[in-house]
Design a protein around this motif. Sequence first.
Motif, short mmCIF file in Angstrom:
data_model
loop_
_atom_site.label_atom_id
_atom_site.label_comp_id
_atom_site.label_asym_id
_atom_site.label_seq_id
_atom_site.Cartn_x
_atom_site.Cartn_y
_atom_site.Cartn_z
N GLN A 18 0.83 -1.20 0.00
CA GLN A 18 0.00 0.00 0.00
C GLN A 18 0.87 1.26 0.00
O GLN A 18 0.59 2.21 -0.71
N VAL A 19 1.94 1.25 0.78
CA VAL A 19 2.85 2.39 0.82
C VAL A 19 3.53 2.57 -0.54
O VAL A 19 3.77 3.70 -0.97
N VAL A 20 3.83 1.46 -1.23
CA VAL A 20 4.39 1.56 -2.58
C VAL A 20 3.44 2.35 -3.48
O VAL A 20 3.87 3.18 -4.26
N HIS A 21 2.16 2.11 -3.33
CA HIS A 21 1.16 2.84 -4.11
C HIS A 21 1.24 4.34 -3.80
O HIS A 21 1.17 5.17 -4.71
N TRP A 22 1.39 4.68 -2.54
CA TRP A 22 1.43 6.09 -2.15
C TRP A 22 2.72 6.76 -2.60
O TRP A 22 2.73 7.94 -2.93
N LEU A 23 3.81 6.03 -2.57
CA LEU A 23 5.11 6.61 -2.90
C LEU A 23 5.51 6.43 -4.37
O LEU A 23 6.55 6.92 -4.78
N SER A 24 4.71 5.76 -5.14
CA SER A 24 5.05 5.48 -6.53
C SER A 24 5.31 6.72 -7.38
O SER A 24 6.14 6.67 -8.28
N PRO A 25 4.64 7.85 -7.15
CA PRO A 25 4.98 9.03 -7.95
C PRO A 25 6.44 9.45 -7.80
O PRO A 25 7.02 10.05 -8.71
N LEU A 26 7.05 9.12 -6.66
CA LEU A 26 8.47 9.44 -6.49
C LEU A 26 9.36 8.49 -7.28
O LEU A 26 10.46 8.86 -7.68
N VAL A 27 8.87 7.27 -7.50
CA VAL A 27 9.66 6.24 -8.20
C VAL A 27 9.44 6.31 -9.70
O VAL A 27 10.38 6.22 -10.48
N ILE A 28 8.19 6.47 -10.10
CA ILE A 28 7.84 6.48 -11.52
C ILE A 28 7.81 7.91 -12.00
O ILE A 28 6.99 8.71 -11.54
N LYS A 29 8.68 8.22 -12.91
CA LYS A 29 8.76 9.59 -13.41
C LYS A 29 7.61 9.88 -14.35
O LYS A 29 7.18 9.03 -15.10
N ARG A 30 7.16 11.12 -14.35
CA ARG A 30 6.03 11.49 -15.20
C ARG A 30 6.51 11.75 -16.61
O ARG A 30 7.46 12.35 -16.89
#
Length: 127
Positions: free
Chosen positions: A115-127
């Motif tokens: 669940q935390v991966v879902h919340w922090l994913s914008p930091l990992v996956i670049k737009r």
Amino acid sequence: MGARSAQLKRPKVFRIVGLQALVTLLISAGCFLLADGVSAYSALLGGVVCFMPNLYFAWAAFRHQGAQMAKQIVKSFYKAEAVKFGLTAVLFALVFALVRPLNPIYFFLTYAVVQVVHWLSPLVIKR
């Protein structure tokens, strides 16, 4: 400007779900190597209970695209969120009713991490 330039890119939600699945597999493999089989499949089930409803949401909510489909987009978001919530509850119930033995610590920890991966994913996956 042609029709190609007017099209919007689809959101990267499937990348987020893929990242959640990858983290689930890594945690489950780590549990298998460091603990035991029960801990490994408990962790796997915790991750699956988290990312499977998100996969459904990603598929259902982002089927429609474009300004012409605005009402359908809003309806699909509401419906997808409701089904996601129900699916999460059903998956939790099925795991606790059918899976014996289960290590709830690994189950809930993996659920929380995914669940935390879902919340922090914008930091990992670049737009």
